[in-house]
Design a protein around this motif. Structure first.
Motif, short mmCIF file in Angstrom:
data_model
loop_
_atom_site.label_atom_id
_atom_site.label_comp_id
_atom_site.label_asym_id
_atom_site.label_seq_id
_atom_site.Cartn_x
_atom_site.Cartn_y
_atom_site.Cartn_z
N GLN B 15 19.93 42.31 57.17
CA GLN B 15 20.77 43.45 56.90
C GLN B 15 20.97 43.31 55.46
O GLN B 15 21.13 42.58 54.92
N ALA B 16 20.64 44.80 54.92
CA ALA B 16 20.55 44.92 53.38
C ALA B 16 22.12 44.82 52.89
O ALA B 16 22.35 44.46 51.62
N TRP B 17 23.20 44.78 53.76
CA TRP B 17 24.52 44.92 53.35
C TRP B 17 25.10 43.49 53.31
O TRP B 17 26.00 43.31 52.70
N LEU B 18 24.29 42.37 53.85
CA LEU B 18 24.87 41.10 53.95
C LEU B 18 25.08 40.35 52.51
O LEU B 18 26.30 40.13 52.24
N VAL B 19 24.03 40.62 51.52
CA VAL B 19 24.48 39.85 50.31
C VAL B 19 25.52 40.51 49.46
O VAL B 19 26.45 39.83 49.10
N PRO B 20 25.31 41.84 49.34
CA PRO B 20 26.65 42.55 48.93
C PRO B 20 27.88 42.23 49.48
O PRO B 20 28.83 41.91 48.50
N ALA B 21 27.86 42.26 50.51
CA ALA B 21 29.26 42.06 51.34
C ALA B 21 29.69 40.68 51.08
O ALA B 21 30.93 40.58 50.87
N ILE B 25 33.06 39.50 49.13
CA ILE B 25 34.23 38.55 49.45
C ILE B 25 34.26 37.48 48.47
O ILE B 25 35.60 37.24 48.27
N GLY B 26 33.38 37.03 48.18
CA GLY B 26 33.36 35.79 47.02
C GLY B 26 34.20 36.59 45.81
O GLY B 26 34.95 35.48 45.22
N PHE B 27 33.92 37.59 45.21
CA PHE B 27 34.59 37.84 44.38
C PHE B 27 36.14 38.01 44.56
O PHE B 27 37.13 37.79 43.56
N GLY B 28 36.32 38.83 45.63
CA GLY B 28 37.74 38.77 46.00
C GLY B 28 38.53 37.31 46.17
O GLY B 28 39.50 37.34 45.43
N LEU B 29 37.90 36.53 46.46
CA LEU B 29 38.40 35.01 46.76
C LEU B 29 38.65 34.74 45.29
O LEU B 29 39.63 33.80 44.98
N ALA B 30 37.77 34.75 44.43
CA ALA B 30 37.52 34.15 43.05
C ALA B 30 38.82 34.73 42.47
O ALA B 30 39.39 34.02 41.58
N PHE B 31 39.09 36.06 42.60
CA PHE B 31 40.33 36.58 41.99
C PHE B 31 41.61 36.08 42.50
O PHE B 31 42.60 35.78 41.96
N THR B 166 37.82 30.18 30.44
CA THR B 166 36.91 30.02 31.60
C THR B 166 38.10 30.08 32.71
O THR B 166 38.82 29.40 32.86
N THR B 167 37.88 31.40 33.58
CA THR B 167 38.73 31.36 34.61
C THR B 167 37.86 31.43 36.09
O THR B 167 36.62 31.68 35.78
N LEU B 168 38.31 31.22 37.25
CA LEU B 168 37.73 31.33 38.63
C LEU B 168 36.80 32.59 38.53
O LEU B 168 35.31 32.43 38.81
N PRO B 169 37.35 33.75 38.20
CA PRO B 169 36.48 34.98 38.26
C PRO B 169 35.16 35.01 37.24
O PRO B 169 34.26 35.32 37.71
N TRP B 170 35.59 34.62 36.24
CA TRP B 170 34.44 34.53 35.16
C TRP B 170 33.49 33.40 35.70
O TRP B 170 32.20 34.06 35.58
N VAL B 171 33.77 32.44 36.26
CA VAL B 171 32.82 31.45 36.67
C VAL B 171 31.88 32.10 37.62
O VAL B 171 30.73 31.80 37.81
N PHE B 172 32.71 32.61 38.74
CA PHE B 172 31.85 33.26 39.82
C PHE B 172 30.95 34.42 39.25
O PHE B 172 29.87 34.26 39.66
N PHE B 173 31.50 35.20 38.27
CA PHE B 173 30.53 36.16 37.84
C PHE B 173 29.37 35.53 37.22
O PHE B 173 28.19 36.29 37.28
N TRP B 174 29.44 34.82 36.15
CA TRP B 174 28.26 34.29 35.48
C TRP B 174 27.42 33.55 36.39
O TRP B 174 26.26 33.64 36.23
N THR B 175 27.93 32.60 37.42
CA THR B 175 27.01 31.90 38.32
C THR B 175 25.95 32.96 39.25
O THR B 175 25.07 33.01 39.26
N VAL B 176 26.69 33.99 39.64
CA VAL B 176 26.13 34.96 40.26
C VAL B 176 25.16 35.75 39.65
O VAL B 176 23.85 35.88 40.09
N ALA B 177 25.56 36.14 38.25
CA ALA B 177 24.45 36.71 37.45
C ALA B 177 23.40 35.90 37.13
O ALA B 177 22.25 36.31 37.12
#
Lengths: 256, 365
Positions: B15-21, B25-31, B166-177
């Motif tokens: 499903q194409a939506w799986l990864v964005p979804a 969720i990950g981003f939401g949790l990171a915040f 360095t905060t959890l959202p930033w770590v999440f962002f850079w890891t994903v990127a």
């Protein structure tokens, strides 16, 4: 039209002269064979044409472009494909990836587009996949697309190597002992096959071979090398009866 | 797993939506996690280290796994990124602009590290294997002693008092990127070039792969990501010194790469997560708490001789783990395999069987 022209090419390995005064005039569409005993410098000539070695002296021109001084990938991108005497597939990669890799020069997108999977990346990747699958299908390998190259039987590895060389979209194809390790029956099939890809892909072919049956059967012109020097050149019939060739191949006594 | 379940599972993964979804969720949790303290501070810290280690592992895998070289310079690139970003936030950027400009400082750390990556790429044109490993080791030592001898950046004392940006959202962002970029790179002509170089460099050149360019790009991307990780690391630890970025740091990352498995992004993520978690568990305080239930007769000597000395034992366990993994588990968790979800759809579809009409002569060689 002359496609590949070599003039006075000379190559030294240290003090050893591997190729001396080599001249070649390969016309577009021709199928030419190079024969000669082991160590005659045949594969060295392929390596000089494709840029693996740089000629010590002389010039090699492909459609007017000087090849001496260019790197192998630049020469390949001019549309010269080749196979190897000892199969050199990417052994741990799938058959499909082997063919896909050879599309590198044709894939027209930048590193940035690759990094972000944007722009020309999508179109080009789809085109490469389609073309790779088409080539595998032509070579009856499509059901093995996901198989690692090293797991294919010897005969199929040889076929895959030719498919990979054709992915370059070559005008000139260099085949280094395509019949090595084949039985007479397989050689018959190979001869038919080389003729077929030649017309299908509009190729000029230069091949190295020890199997006289194949060389005499399909080549229009033959060049004979011995100890780096050219002994003779001509159509198969003339070569077969050339005393110098007989001497090199069969030894001096049998000629007399 | 039964065939039906497996089909359903693969269908879900397609499903194409799986990864964005999942990312959303990950981003939401990171915040949400730091905002509402859903997990305690210590776990949050560990999560951030896991993220940083994922970046380091995936990027080292590009060179050591996909390309099959053996680079030891990774901690050096990390140091370059860490010092660049730390100097920017401490000496250049205005304090008021921190929240906005922090990502730029991190990016700058990555870019300077990428430029250093060029320096290591050049010797890789001529040499491979052991000799390149020695050169990268030398590079690591040069970086370390260079930092030690520049007084402006603290010399051997390092830089204390870095702001904790360095905060959890930033770590999440850079890891994903960074993982996303490396994955994209791997599934492109350059990534296939990297694999071809590992298999047979001369043959890849003869198949039109511009091997120098591919090596340049791979080393630069790898060191860029290491620089990003270093910048995040500096602003999490709040103190950096040359000692932080020595061969032990590289060894850490090497273990994570080989534990997870070479040439696999999914493996690197697993390896980094498992190893980071293991190292946290092996801390004296955690272990003492874990084995507290044992009778005093056993617990006291265990605690006295082993648990309280785990800081030292770590130096024994860690290299031993590397040796054991390489000897007995060379494929690691998922060497040369990949999570289905990480492979672009186009690449997955490429292997579906086709039956195109072919008009070649009947039997071919």
């Amino acid at each position: 039209m002359t496609l590949l022209e070599a003039t006075q090419v000379r190559h030294l390995f240290g003090g050893l002269c591997a190729v001396a005064d080599f001249n070649l005039d390969l016309q577009a569409g021709q199928l030419m064979g190079i024969i000669g005993p082991n160590g005659a410098g045949k594969t060295t000539i392929f390596n000089l044409i494709t840029g693996v070695y740089q000629a010590t002296e002389g010039s090699i021109r492909f459609k007017g472009t000087e090849l001496v001084g260019l790197t192998p990938h630049q020469i390949t991108a001019l549309r010269i494909g080749r196979t190897f005497q000892n199969i050199r597939l990417f052994r741990d990669l799938s058959a499909l990836d082997n063919v896909r890799i050879a599309h590198y020069a044709q894939a027209d997108y930048s590193p940035l587009e690759a990094l972000l999977h944007i722009g020309r990346y999508r179109r080009e990747e789809q085109r490469i996949i389609d073309n790779s699958r088409r080539l595998l299908a032509i070579f009856k390998l499509e059901h093995l697309a996901g198989e690692m190259a090293k797991n294919l039987p010897y005969g199929l590895q040889r076929r895959l190597e030719i498919a990979r060389a054709l992915a370059i979209d070559p005008e000139l194809l260099l085949l280094d002992e395509p019949a090595a390790g084949m039985n007479p029956n397989e050689i018959d099939q190979l001869m038919e096959f080389i003729q077929w890809i030649r017309t299908e892909f509009k190729l000029t072919i230069l091949l190295i071979e020890h199997q006289m049956k194949l060389v005499m059967g399909i080549c229009e012109r033959i060049k004979v090398l011995d100890f780096g020097e050219t002994l003779a050149e001509g159509p198969p019939l003339a070569i077969q009866n050339d005393p110098k060739v007989l001497e090199a191949y069969l030894g001096q006594e049998s000629v007399g | 797993m039964s065939a039906v379940l497996k089909d359903a599972w693969n269908g879900l993964l397609d499903q194409a939506w799986l990864v964005p979804a999942l990312l959303l969720i990950g981003f939401g949790l990171a915040f949400a996690i730091p905002e509402y303290n859903l997990l305690n501070k210590y776990i949050q810290l560990v999560l951030m280290y896991i993220g940083i280690n994922i970046i380091l592992t995936v990027s080292l895998n590009l060179v050591n796994g996909y390309m099959g070289e053996f680079s030891l310079a990774h901690a050096g690139f990390m140091a370059v990124g860490a010092y660049t970003a730390a100097l920017l936030t401490m000496k250049v950027l205005p304090v008021a602009a921190y929240p906005v400009l922090f990502p730029l400082a991190v990016l700058a750390g990555g870019i300077v590290a990428a430029i250093m990556g060029l320096i290591v790429a050049v010797p890789s044109f001529k040499i491979r294997g052991d000799y390149l490993a020695i050169i990268t080791l030398a590079f690591l030592m040069i970086v370390k002693s260079a930092i030690e001898n520049i007084d402006y950046i603290g010399g051997p004392r390092g830089i204390p008092g870095i702001k904790r940006l360095t905060t959890l959202p930033w770590v999440f962002f850079w890891t994903v990127a960074t993982v996303w970029m490396i994955r994209n790179f791997v599934y492109s002509k350059y990534g296939r070039g990297v694999l071809a170089i590992r298999e047979d460099e001369i043959a890849s050149d003869l198949m039109s792969v511009n091997t120098k360019r591919v090596k340049f790009l791979a080393f630069m991307l790898s060191s860029f990501c290491a620089g990003i990780a270093g910048a995040l690391f500096a602003h999490l630890l709040q103190f950096i010194s040359p000692r932080v970025f020595d061969i032990i740091k590289t060894t850490d990352v090497l273990i994570m790469v080989y534990l997870g498995g070479i040439a696999s992004i999914g493996g690197s993520i697993l390896g980094a997560t498992a190893y980071t978690a293991l190292m946290e568990v092996l801390r004296p305080s955690t272990m003492a708490a874990l084995f507290n239930w044992l009778p005093d007769l056993i617990f006291d000597p265990l605690n006295q001789y082993i648990i309280q000395n785990l800081g030292v034992w770590r130096m024994v366990i860690m290299p031993l783990l590397l040796v054991l993994v390489m000897l007995y588990w060379p494929r690691g968790m998922m060497g040369q395999r990949e999570f289905r979800g990480f492979i672009p759809r186009r690449d997955r579809d490429a292997y579906r069987r086709i039956n195109a009409p072919v008009n070649a002569p009947g039997e071919k060689p």
